[in-house]
Design a protein around this motif. Structure first.
Motif, short mmCIF file in Angstrom:
data_model
loop_
_atom_site.label_atom_id
_atom_site.label_comp_id
_atom_site.label_asym_id
_atom_site.label_seq_id
_atom_site.Cartn_x
_atom_site.Cartn_y
_atom_site.Cartn_z
N ILE A 60 0.85 -1.18 0.00
CA ILE A 60 0.00 0.00 0.00
C ILE A 60 0.90 1.24 0.00
O ILE A 60 2.12 1.14 0.11
CB ILE A 60 -0.95 0.03 1.21
CG1 ILE A 60 -0.16 0.06 2.53
CG2 ILE A 60 -1.89 -1.16 1.18
CD1 ILE A 60 -1.05 0.27 3.75
N THR B 58 -0.32 4.33 1.91
CA THR B 58 -1.27 5.14 2.65
C THR B 58 -1.23 4.72 4.11
O THR B 58 -0.49 3.81 4.48
CB THR B 58 -2.69 4.97 2.08
OG1 THR B 58 -3.59 5.87 2.71
CG2 THR B 58 -3.21 3.53 2.29
N ASP C 21 -7.06 2.70 4.07
CA ASP C 21 -7.18 1.68 3.05
C ASP C 21 -8.59 1.09 3.09
O ASP C 21 -9.19 0.99 4.16
CB ASP C 21 -6.16 0.56 3.29
CG ASP C 21 -6.04 -0.39 2.12
OD1 ASP C 21 -5.27 -0.08 1.19
OD2 ASP C 21 -6.74 -1.43 2.12
N THR D 54 2.27 7.44 6.45
CA THR D 54 2.06 6.48 5.37
C THR D 54 2.92 5.25 5.61
O THR D 54 4.09 5.37 5.97
CB THR D 54 2.43 7.12 4.01
OG1 THR D 54 1.50 8.18 3.73
CG2 THR D 54 2.39 6.11 2.88
N THR E 79 -3.86 -7.96 5.59
CA THR E 79 -5.28 -7.69 5.43
C THR E 79 -6.12 -8.79 6.08
O THR E 79 -5.72 -9.95 6.16
CB THR E 79 -5.68 -7.57 3.96
OG1 THR E 79 -5.48 -8.83 3.30
CG2 THR E 79 -4.85 -6.50 3.26
#
Length: 270
Positions: free
Chosen positions: A79, A81, A86, A260, A266
């Motif tokens: 990613i 961010t 997200d 960031t 996930t």
């Protein structure tokens, strides 16, 4: 009789009104409590227990945000961010520098950012061998392997695994775990910082962990050993920390210092 009725009726009516007002008050209070509790369940950590969330407090004062997950249901991705921004739920992953991944982050022999062998792609624990948590999809086994590159990971089927790099926690190595962590360049181990980790228990369940406030590496590890799956905790790794310690689970968000980050673990949506 008419006179008697005229004297008694106002009294009966008053009692009826009081009872009606009482019932209405109860109904309103019940509605307000339902709305309030509903809001609490949506926003407070305790309302997320159905998704494996726990808030734990150790005897040393360290509080942990803990999310239990099945290894086959999580994934890794690159990613650019803050984790809380997200679209997917999850937590921060390994270490990075100027956008380059310094920790292994590989799924089925593919790094999450770039091609196998690329610098900063997630193929390497850059500079030295470090603790890497590996899920072997063929056997369902979890392990921590100390290596500096994905090609050296021991797995049954290279098309069915994932591996997340960090720093070894050595949960069965009380005597030498700090020495090993220093060999793996565990940053600011003895300073009070926000901390994050991923560990697993003997039931093959993963626990994604963040400290609620600053603590040292040894304090964080001790809190994990005391409170997470007592008697069943197996092993795990420290992940990136300080302002990179970030978690998103539905409406519950821990953004660290809002920096960031460049890789996350996930979780399935709930």
């Amino acid at each position: 009789m008419n006179i008697q009725l005229s004297k008694k009726w106002p009294i009966k009516l008053a009692k009826s009104q009081i009872f009606t007002v009482f019932l209405a008050g109860v109904a309103i209070l019940s509605f307000l409590m339902t709305v309030w509790l509903g809001g609490m369940l949506m926003s407070a950590p305790d309302g997320l227990t159905a998704r494996g969330y726990r808030e734990l407090k150790a005897g040393n004062g360290v509080r942990l945000h803990a999310v239990r997950a099945s290894p086959e249901k999580i994934s890794l991705k690159a990613i650019e961010t803050n984790v809380t921004d997200d679209p997917e739920d999850g937590m921060n992953g390994g270490f990075f520098w100027e956008g380059q991944l310094l920790s292994i982050a590989v799924i089925n022999d593919r790094p999450v950012k770039g091609a196998p062998g690329d610098y900063g792609s997630g193929w390497y624990n850059i500079d030295r061998p470090r603790g890497t948590l590996v899920w072997d999809g063929a056997t369902g086994e979890l392990s921590v392997q100390v290596t500096d590159r994905a090609e050296e990971l021991a797995v049954t089927d290279r098309s069915r695994y994932w591996a997340q790099g960090g720093v070894s926690m050595g949960l069965h190595n009380e005597r030498f775990w700090q020495e090993q962590a220093l060999l793996e360049e565990f940053p600011v181990m003895d300073e009070k910082r926000l901390r994050s980790a991923i560990v697993y228990d003997t039931d093959r369940r993963l626990w994604l962990l963040l400290s609620d406030g600053p603590c040292t590496g040894p304090e964080f590890r001790a809190a994990i050993k005391e409170t997470v799956a007592p008697g069943k905790l197996d092993d795990g790794i420290f992940l990136d920390g300080d302002g990179s310690s970030q978690l998103k689970l539905g409406q519950f968000k821990l953004p660290g210092d809002r920096r960031t980050v460049y890789q996350m673990i996930t979780l399935p949506g709930g």
